[in-house]
Design an enzyme around this catalytic site. Structure first.
Site, PDB file in Angstrom:
ATOM      1  N   GLY A   5       1.072  -1.375   0.088  1.00 58.40           N
ATOM      2  CA  GLY A   5      -0.027  -0.350   0.216  1.00 58.40           C
ATOM      3  C   GLY A   5       0.733   1.574   0.428  1.00 58.40           C
ATOM      4  O   GLY A   5       1.816   1.387   0.542  1.00 58.40           O
ATOM      5  N   GLN A  34       3.009  10.179   0.809  1.00 59.44           N
ATOM      6  CA  GLN A  34       4.190   8.804   0.504  1.00 59.44           C
ATOM      7  C   GLN A  34       5.613   9.096  -0.443  1.00 59.44           C
ATOM      8  O   GLN A  34       6.307   9.665  -0.160  1.00 59.44           O
ATOM      9  CB  GLN A  34       4.383   7.745   1.364  1.00 59.44           C
ATOM     10  CG  GLN A  34       3.829   7.202   2.673  1.00 59.44           C
ATOM     11  CD  GLN A  34       3.282   5.832   1.758  1.00 59.44           C
ATOM     12  OE1 GLN A  34       2.287   5.217   1.985  1.00 59.44           O
ATOM     13  NE2 GLN A  34       4.343   5.137   3.346  1.00 59.44           N
ATOM     14  N   CYS A  73       6.188  -0.015   7.000  1.00 62.78           N
ATOM     15  CA  CYS A  73       5.360   1.265   6.402  1.00 62.78           C
ATOM     16  C   CYS A  73       6.429   1.023   6.059  1.00 62.78           C
ATOM     17  O   CYS A  73       7.256   1.280   6.691  1.00 62.78           O
ATOM     18  CB  CYS A  73       4.941   2.155   7.362  1.00 62.78           C
ATOM     19  SG  CYS A  73       4.495   3.828   6.586  1.00 62.78           S
ATOM     20  N   LEU A  74       6.753   1.678   4.460  1.00 63.97           N
ATOM     21  CA  LEU A  74       7.221   2.010   3.705  1.00 63.97           C
ATOM     22  C   LEU A  74       8.104   3.043   3.974  1.00 63.97           C
ATOM     23  O   LEU A  74       9.296   3.379   3.519  1.00 63.97           O
ATOM     24  CB  LEU A  74       6.750   1.583   2.066  1.00 63.97           C
ATOM     25  CG  LEU A  74       6.249   0.516   0.961  1.00 63.97           C
ATOM     26  CD1 LEU A  74       6.110   0.955   0.272  1.00 63.97           C
ATOM     27  CD2 LEU A  74       7.652  -0.317   0.713  1.00 63.97           C
ATOM     28  N   HIS A 125      -5.097   1.591   7.275  1.00 63.77           N
ATOM     29  CA  HIS A 125      -2.848   1.766   6.922  1.00 63.77           C
ATOM     30  C   HIS A 125      -3.228   3.234   6.501  1.00 63.77           C
ATOM     31  O   HIS A 125      -2.553   4.399   6.394  1.00 63.77           O
ATOM     32  CB  HIS A 125      -2.129   1.208   7.399  1.00 63.77           C
ATOM     33  CG  HIS A 125      -0.453   1.554   6.808  1.00 63.77           C
ATOM     34  ND1 HIS A 125       0.519   1.009   7.661  1.00 63.77           N
ATOM     35  CD2 HIS A 125       0.102   1.925   6.620  1.00 63.77           C
ATOM     36  CE1 HIS A 125       1.564   1.686   7.688  1.00 63.77           C
ATOM     37  NE2 HIS A 125       1.469   2.247   6.805  1.00 63.77           N
ATOM     38  N   GLU A 126      -3.090   2.738   5.244  1.00 65.42           N
ATOM     39  CA  GLU A 126      -3.302   4.015   3.997  1.00 65.42           C
ATOM     40  C   GLU A 126      -4.105   5.360   4.103  1.00 65.42           C
ATOM     41  O   GLU A 126      -3.543   6.093   3.784  1.00 65.42           O
ATOM     42  CB  GLU A 126      -3.511   3.605   3.017  1.00 65.42           C
ATOM     43  CG  GLU A 126      -2.725   1.940   2.070  1.00 65.42           C
ATOM     44  CD  GLU A 126      -1.178   2.586   2.633  1.00 65.42           C
ATOM     45  OE1 GLU A 126      -0.550   3.511   2.082  1.00 65.42           O
ATOM     46  OE2 GLU A 126       0.007   1.682   3.041  1.00 65.42           O
ATOM     47  N   HIS A 174      -2.387   7.735   6.851  1.00 66.41           N
ATOM     48  CA  HIS A 174      -1.086   9.088   6.201  1.00 66.41           C
ATOM     49  C   HIS A 174      -1.867  10.063   5.582  1.00 66.41           C
ATOM     50  O   HIS A 174      -1.915  11.062   5.920  1.00 66.41           O
ATOM     51  CB  HIS A 174      -1.088   7.561   4.895  1.00 66.41           C
ATOM     52  CG  HIS A 174       0.594   6.706   5.286  1.00 66.41           C
ATOM     53  ND1 HIS A 174       1.468   7.300   5.944  1.00 66.41           N
ATOM     54  CD2 HIS A 174       0.813   5.713   5.483  1.00 66.41           C
ATOM     55  CE1 HIS A 174       2.570   6.086   5.901  1.00 66.41           C
ATOM     56  NE2 HIS A 174       1.819   5.131   5.429  1.00 66.41           N
TER      57      HIS A 174
HETATM   58 ZN   LIG Z   1       2.530   3.238   5.151  1.00 65.64          ZN
END
Ligand SMILES: [Zn+2]
Length: 171
Positions: free
Chosen positions: A46, A51, A93-94, A135-136, A139
């Site tokens: 995701g 991000q 998370c990236l 989660h997204e 963000h």
């Molecule tokens: Zn994330």
């Protein structure tokens, strides 16, 4: 198509509430395509526009990481309309590299939003899909998963992140 740079924790765009998308044009479609390519290359399941330093309400989710085109979800201005149950599971998370922690998320969610043409759409997700969607969407509200941990856990994570950052100095 282009691969975009993924911001890391500490960047101000990650902490900002993103603005709704109001223009549904070629630029939006291109951004979504670039986000999907960036997500698959990472690889991750995701990615949210903040991000990649775009403070707009757009997310892409793909649990198959490019294996199954049917699993790719692109949502504009997504909103959680219902939540059911709770699952505690390891999450990463990236934008928070090398850290995974157990986070509680709803078992099932229903999300409504718009597609890239501005048409209304909705998605239902269970388990890992519900987790990825929540989660997204977090963000988009400037929230990272570590902010959902207990204060003690969060302090430990901050310490670990600081060590990782120090180790990366000069790289
Ligand atoms: Zn994330």
């Amino acid at each position: 198509m282009a691969k975009l740079d993924i911001l890391k924790i500490g960047h101000p765009t990650l902490a900002k509430k993103a603005e709704p998308v109001t223009v549904f044009d070629k630029d939006l479609a291109r951004l979504a395509r670039d986000m999907v390519e960036t997500l698959h290359a990472a690889p991750g399941v995701g990615l949210a526009a903040p991000q990649v330093d775009i403070s707009r309400r757009l997310i892409v989710v793909d649990l198959s990481i490019g294996e199954n085109p049917d699993e790719l979800i692109i949502l504009v201005n997504p909103e959680v309309v219902s939540r059911e149950g709770e699952v505690v599971c390891e999450e990463g998370c990236l934008s928070v590299p090398d850290i995974t922690e157990k986070v509680a998320r709803p078992y099932r969610v229903r999300i409504k939003g718009l597609d890239l043409e501005g048409r209304e759409t909705s998605v239902e997700g269970e388990d890992m899909l519900a987790r990825a969607l929540c989660h997204e969407i977090d963000h988009l509200d400037g929230k990272l998963f570590i902010e959902r941990l207990s204060p003690l856990k969060r302090a430990l994570v901050r310490k670990k992140l600081r060590k990782l950052r120090e180790a990366n100095v000069g790289r």
